[in-house]
Design a protein around this motif. Structure first.
Motif, PDB file in Angstrom:
ATOM      1  N   GLN A 199      24.570 -27.723   4.326  1.00  0.00           N
ATOM      2  CA  GLN A 199      25.446 -27.949   5.541  1.00  0.00           C
ATOM      3  C   GLN A 199      26.567 -27.530   5.483  1.00  0.00           C
ATOM      4  OE1 GLN A 199      25.411 -32.419   4.740  1.00  0.00           O
ATOM      5  NE2 GLN A 199      27.431 -32.386   5.241  1.00  0.00           N
ATOM      6  N   GLU A 200      27.225 -27.319   4.516  1.00  0.00           N
ATOM      7  CA  GLU A 200      28.521 -26.416   4.464  1.00  0.00           C
ATOM      8  C   GLU A 200      28.378 -24.901   4.865  1.00  0.00           C
ATOM      9  OE1 GLU A 200      32.009 -27.873   3.564  1.00  0.00           O
ATOM     10  OE2 GLU A 200      30.457 -29.205   4.736  1.00  0.00           O
ATOM     11  N   LEU A 201      27.295 -24.496   4.293  1.00  0.00           N
ATOM     12  CA  LEU A 201      27.086 -22.957   4.747  1.00  0.00           C
ATOM     13  C   LEU A 201      26.724 -22.832   6.326  1.00  0.00           C
ATOM     14  CD1 LEU A 201      24.471 -21.754   1.806  1.00  0.00           C
ATOM     15  CD2 LEU A 201      26.852 -20.818   2.254  1.00  0.00           C
ATOM     16  N   ALA A 202      25.988 -23.639   6.954  1.00  0.00           N
ATOM     17  CA  ALA A 202      25.951 -23.719   8.222  1.00  0.00           C
ATOM     18  C   ALA A 202      27.233 -23.870   9.194  1.00  0.00           C
ATOM     19  CB  ALA A 202      24.848 -24.916   8.695  1.00  0.00           C
ATOM     20  N   ALA A 203      27.907 -25.269   8.556  1.00  0.00           N
ATOM     21  CA  ALA A 203      29.179 -25.304   9.044  1.00  0.00           C
ATOM     22  C   ALA A 203      30.104 -24.160   9.259  1.00  0.00           C
ATOM     23  CB  ALA A 203      29.949 -26.383   8.361  1.00  0.00           C
ATOM     24  N   TYR A 204      29.933 -23.323   8.261  1.00  0.00           N
ATOM     25  CA  TYR A 204      31.041 -22.140   8.205  1.00  0.00           C
ATOM     26  C   TYR A 204      30.165 -20.777   8.719  1.00  0.00           C
ATOM     27  CZ  TYR A 204      34.486 -24.547   5.531  1.00  0.00           C
ATOM     28  OH  TYR A 204      35.554 -25.318   5.438  1.00  0.00           O
ATOM     29  N   GLY A 205      29.281 -21.144   9.659  1.00  0.00           N
ATOM     30  CA  GLY A 205      28.651 -20.092  10.339  1.00  0.00           C
ATOM     31  C   GLY A 205      27.629 -19.102   9.725  1.00  0.00           C
ATOM     32  N   PHE A 206      27.272 -19.450   8.579  1.00  0.00           N
ATOM     33  CA  PHE A 206      26.024 -18.850   7.834  1.00  0.00           C
ATOM     34  C   PHE A 206      24.852 -19.151   8.507  1.00  0.00           C
ATOM     35  CE2 PHE A 206      29.470 -18.287   4.558  1.00  0.00           C
ATOM     36  CZ  PHE A 206      29.580 -17.079   4.415  1.00  0.00           C
ATOM     37  N   GLU A 207      23.868 -18.420   8.431  1.00  0.00           N
ATOM     38  CA  GLU A 207      22.483 -18.681   8.552  1.00  0.00           C
ATOM     39  C   GLU A 207      21.778 -18.671   7.128  1.00  0.00           C
ATOM     40  OE1 GLU A 207      20.496 -16.781  12.132  1.00  0.00           O
ATOM     41  OE2 GLU A 207      22.694 -16.874  13.168  1.00  0.00           O
ATOM     42  N   PRO A 208      21.623 -19.566   6.568  1.00  0.00           N
ATOM     43  CA  PRO A 208      21.035 -19.498   5.019  1.00  0.00           C
ATOM     44  C   PRO A 208      19.461 -19.321   5.266  1.00  0.00           C
ATOM     45  CG  PRO A 208      21.700 -21.947   5.532  1.00  0.00           C
ATOM     46  CD  PRO A 208      22.116 -20.923   6.583  1.00  0.00           C
ATOM     47  N   ARG A 209      18.992 -18.538   4.374  1.00  0.00           N
ATOM     48  CA  ARG A 209      17.543 -18.539   3.898  1.00  0.00           C
ATOM     49  C   ARG A 209      17.464 -18.482   2.417  1.00  0.00           C
ATOM     50  NH1 ARG A 209      19.031 -15.974   8.735  1.00  0.00           N
ATOM     51  NH2 ARG A 209      17.357 -15.503  10.019  1.00  0.00           N
ATOM     52  N   TYR A 210      16.374 -18.602   2.058  1.00  0.00           N
ATOM     53  CA  TYR A 210      15.851 -18.472   0.596  1.00  0.00           C
ATOM     54  C   TYR A 210      14.803 -17.623   0.248  1.00  0.00           C
ATOM     55  CZ  TYR A 210      11.623 -21.449   0.865  1.00  0.00           C
ATOM     56  OH  TYR A 210      10.501 -21.612   1.228  1.00  0.00           O
ATOM     57  N   TRP A 211      14.662 -17.272  -1.020  1.00  0.00           N
ATOM     58  CA  TRP A 211      13.617 -16.406  -1.323  1.00  0.00           C
ATOM     59  C   TRP A 211      13.112 -16.866  -2.606  1.00  0.00           C
ATOM     60  CZ3 TRP A 211      13.256 -13.484  -6.150  1.00  0.00           C
ATOM     61  CH2 TRP A 211      12.169 -12.922  -6.125  1.00  0.00           C
ATOM     62  N   THR A 212      11.571 -16.998  -2.575  1.00  0.00           N
ATOM     63  CA  THR A 212      10.757 -16.860  -4.054  1.00  0.00           C
ATOM     64  C   THR A 212       9.704 -15.509  -3.889  1.00  0.00           C
ATOM     65  OG1 THR A 212       9.192 -18.112  -2.657  1.00  0.00           O
ATOM     66  CG2 THR A 212      10.671 -19.250  -3.758  1.00  0.00           C
ATOM     67  N   ASN A 213       9.549 -15.162  -5.152  1.00  0.00           N
ATOM     68  CA  ASN A 213       8.623 -14.321  -5.385  1.00  0.00           C
ATOM     69  C   ASN A 213       7.135 -14.821  -5.050  1.00  0.00           C
ATOM     70  OD1 ASN A 213       8.026 -15.791  -7.679  1.00  0.00           O
ATOM     71  ND2 ASN A 213       8.432 -14.303  -9.057  1.00  0.00           N
ATOM     72  N   ALA A 214       6.332 -14.022  -5.187  1.00  0.00           N
ATOM     73  CA  ALA A 214       4.792 -14.151  -4.789  1.00  0.00           C
ATOM     74  C   ALA A 214       4.267 -15.578  -5.603  1.00  0.00           C
ATOM     75  CB  ALA A 214       3.563 -13.089  -4.926  1.00  0.00           C
ATOM     76  N   ASN A 215       4.526 -15.569  -6.718  1.00  0.00           N
ATOM     77  CA  ASN A 215       3.877 -16.763  -7.491  1.00  0.00           C
ATOM     78  C   ASN A 215       4.953 -17.923  -7.701  1.00  0.00           C
ATOM     79  OD1 ASN A 215       5.517 -15.527  -9.379  1.00  0.00           O
ATOM     80  ND2 ASN A 215       3.674 -15.047 -10.727  1.00  0.00           N
ATOM     81  N   SER A 216       6.297 -17.723  -6.909  1.00  0.00           N
ATOM     82  CA  SER A 216       7.122 -18.919  -7.079  1.00  0.00           C
ATOM     83  C   SER A 216       7.600 -19.081  -8.309  1.00  0.00           C
ATOM     84  CB  SER A 216       6.476 -20.062  -6.608  1.00  0.00           C
ATOM     85  OG  SER A 216       6.194 -20.073  -5.080  1.00  0.00           O
ATOM     86  N   THR A 217       7.609 -18.085  -9.259  1.00  0.00           N
ATOM     87  CA  THR A 217       8.213 -18.302 -10.632  1.00  0.00           C
ATOM     88  C   THR A 217       9.724 -18.005 -10.421  1.00  0.00           C
ATOM     89  OG1 THR A 217       7.557 -15.869 -11.212  1.00  0.00           O
ATOM     90  CG2 THR A 217       6.071 -17.530 -11.769  1.00  0.00           C
ATOM     91  N   ASN A 218      10.201 -17.214  -9.379  1.00  0.00           N
ATOM     92  CA  ASN A 218      11.691 -17.067  -9.344  1.00  0.00           C
ATOM     93  C   ASN A 218      12.019 -17.483  -7.950  1.00  0.00           C
ATOM     94  OD1 ASN A 218      12.206 -15.948 -12.155  1.00  0.00           O
ATOM     95  ND2 ASN A 218      11.221 -13.835 -11.206  1.00  0.00           N
ATOM     96  N   GLU A 219      13.138 -18.085  -7.821  1.00  0.00           N
ATOM     97  CA  GLU A 219      13.795 -18.486  -6.331  1.00  0.00           C
ATOM     98  C   GLU A 219      15.046 -18.359  -6.467  1.00  0.00           C
ATOM     99  OE1 GLU A 219      13.669 -22.493  -3.606  1.00  0.00           O
ATOM    100  OE2 GLU A 219      12.581 -22.465  -5.340  1.00  0.00           O
ATOM    101  N   LEU A 220      15.412 -17.931  -5.300  1.00  0.00           N
ATOM    102  CA  LEU A 220      17.153 -18.113  -4.897  1.00  0.00           C
ATOM    103  C   LEU A 220      17.361 -19.184  -3.924  1.00  0.00           C
ATOM    104  CD1 LEU A 220      17.571 -13.980  -4.892  1.00  0.00           C
ATOM    105  CD2 LEU A 220      18.206 -15.586  -6.483  1.00  0.00           C
ATOM    106  N   ASP A 221      18.108 -20.073  -4.387  1.00  0.00           N
ATOM    107  CA  ASP A 221      18.042 -21.282  -3.442  1.00  0.00           C
ATOM    108  C   ASP A 221      18.530 -20.994  -2.107  1.00  0.00           C
ATOM    109  OD1 ASP A 221      17.545 -22.934  -5.814  1.00  0.00           O
ATOM    110  OD2 ASP A 221      19.728 -23.161  -6.557  1.00  0.00           O
ATOM    111  N   PHE A 222      19.468 -20.041  -2.217  1.00  0.00           N
ATOM    112  CA  PHE A 222      20.001 -19.784  -0.659  1.00  0.00           C
ATOM    113  C   PHE A 222      20.536 -18.077  -0.565  1.00  0.00           C
ATOM    114  CE2 PHE A 222      21.354 -24.418  -0.755  1.00  0.00           C
ATOM    115  CZ  PHE A 222      20.383 -24.808   0.361  1.00  0.00           C
TER     116      PHE A 222
END
Length: 289
Positions: A199-222
């Motif tokens: 919510q803080e990212l959104a409040a400061y004008g960011f449009e957050p996304r996230y990423w996982t690899n194909a088998n979801s063993t690695n993830e970037l939260d935002f």
């Protein structure tokens, strides 16, 4: 704490003064906990301001519950003008947010809303929640590359509430469970910490996304971006800052400005900039520089 002192603490965050954050970290964490209880709804904030330091948390919680009940009333208020069954689906999606966020994999699952649920059953309800600004959607990208929007995976996303105080009430988490000690930072599998950062990212004008690899063993939260590059973000609710996914992604994608939010003071860990959970504003300041 006097008004002038509180304003000075706010300026430390807004100006990304990492040295002073370290000096006043305990006080800033105390105010962070208050915010995680109260949230940002004006009436709840007003009660906090009027009753501090003897804060009337009972009244604040009642206000939050009244707001949530008002949302539910709005879901059914215009049932006659809505597509059949939409008011029920709105309530089902909204009520599922706490349990969706409590899972390790916070990807929104239609089957967790209703057994056998499918996207076509709930897409309109989700869009209504987003249009009403009571929910926040974070879309998965197939690659964490600039520009992020080019890699949107529209079929995978996470759904957050718009206000951490409301999420607390939805979870029936008592104010004491957040204010006493550090238990909140390890509870609900990081749901509160991610909600706060989102919510803080959104409040400061960011449009957050996230990423996982194909088998979801690695993830970037935002993931967020400025005019030049992508910033990967990891969120830690506890003091164990092990960040395998972030470090692997730095090597794989060559990120120059990785950030990790946690309850700890700011520091540098190799390429990673560690920031306290209360310091999303500092990220906005740093990326604008």
């Amino acid at each position: 704490m006097e008004y002038e002192e509180r304003r000075n603490l706010a300026e430390i965050i807004e100006t990304a003064d990492l040295d002073m954050m370290s000096v006043f970290h305990e006080q800033l964490v105390e105010w962070l906990k208050y915010y995680m209880v109260v949230g940002g709804m004006p009436e709840a904030v007003g009660i906090f301001a009027d009753t501090y330091p003897g804060v009337d948390f009972k009244r604040i919680t009642q206000v939050q519950e009244d707001i949530l009940q008002g949302y539910r009333g709005d879901f059914s208020k215009y049932a006659d003008s809505m597509p059949r069954g939409l008011s029920l689906r709105l309530a089902q999606v909204w009520d599922s947010i706490p349990s969706q966020l409590a899972r390790d994999n916070k990807k929104f699952l239609y089957g967790a809303v209703r057994s056998g649920g499918r996207g076509k059953d709930f897409e309109l309800a989700i869009q209504r929640l987003l249009d009403s600004s009571i929910a926040l959607k974070v879309t998965r990208v197939t690659a964490p590359e600039y520009p992020l929007k080019s890699f949107d995976d529209v079929d995978a996303f996470k759904l957050y509430a718009s206000d951490i105080g409301l999420l607390r009430s939805m979870n029936d988490a008592s104010p004491e469970s957040i204010l006493d000690g550090d238990s909140v930072f390890g509870s609900a599998k990081g749901a509160f910490a991610e909600q706060l950062v989102c919510q803080e990212l959104a409040a400061y004008g960011f449009e957050p996304r996230y990423w996982t690899n194909a088998n979801s063993t690695n993830e970037l939260d935002f993931l967020v971006q400025n005019d030049r590059y992508v910033i990967p973000i990891e969120v830690k609710s506890g003091i164990n800052l092990h960040a395998k996914s972030l470090k692997v992604s730095i090597k794989r994608f060559g990120f120059q400005h990785p950030v990790r939010f946690s309850p700890l003071p700011p520091r540098k860990d190799g390429d990673i900039q560690d920031l306290p959970l209360y310091a999303v504003a500092a990220l906005a300041h740093m990326t604008a520089a």
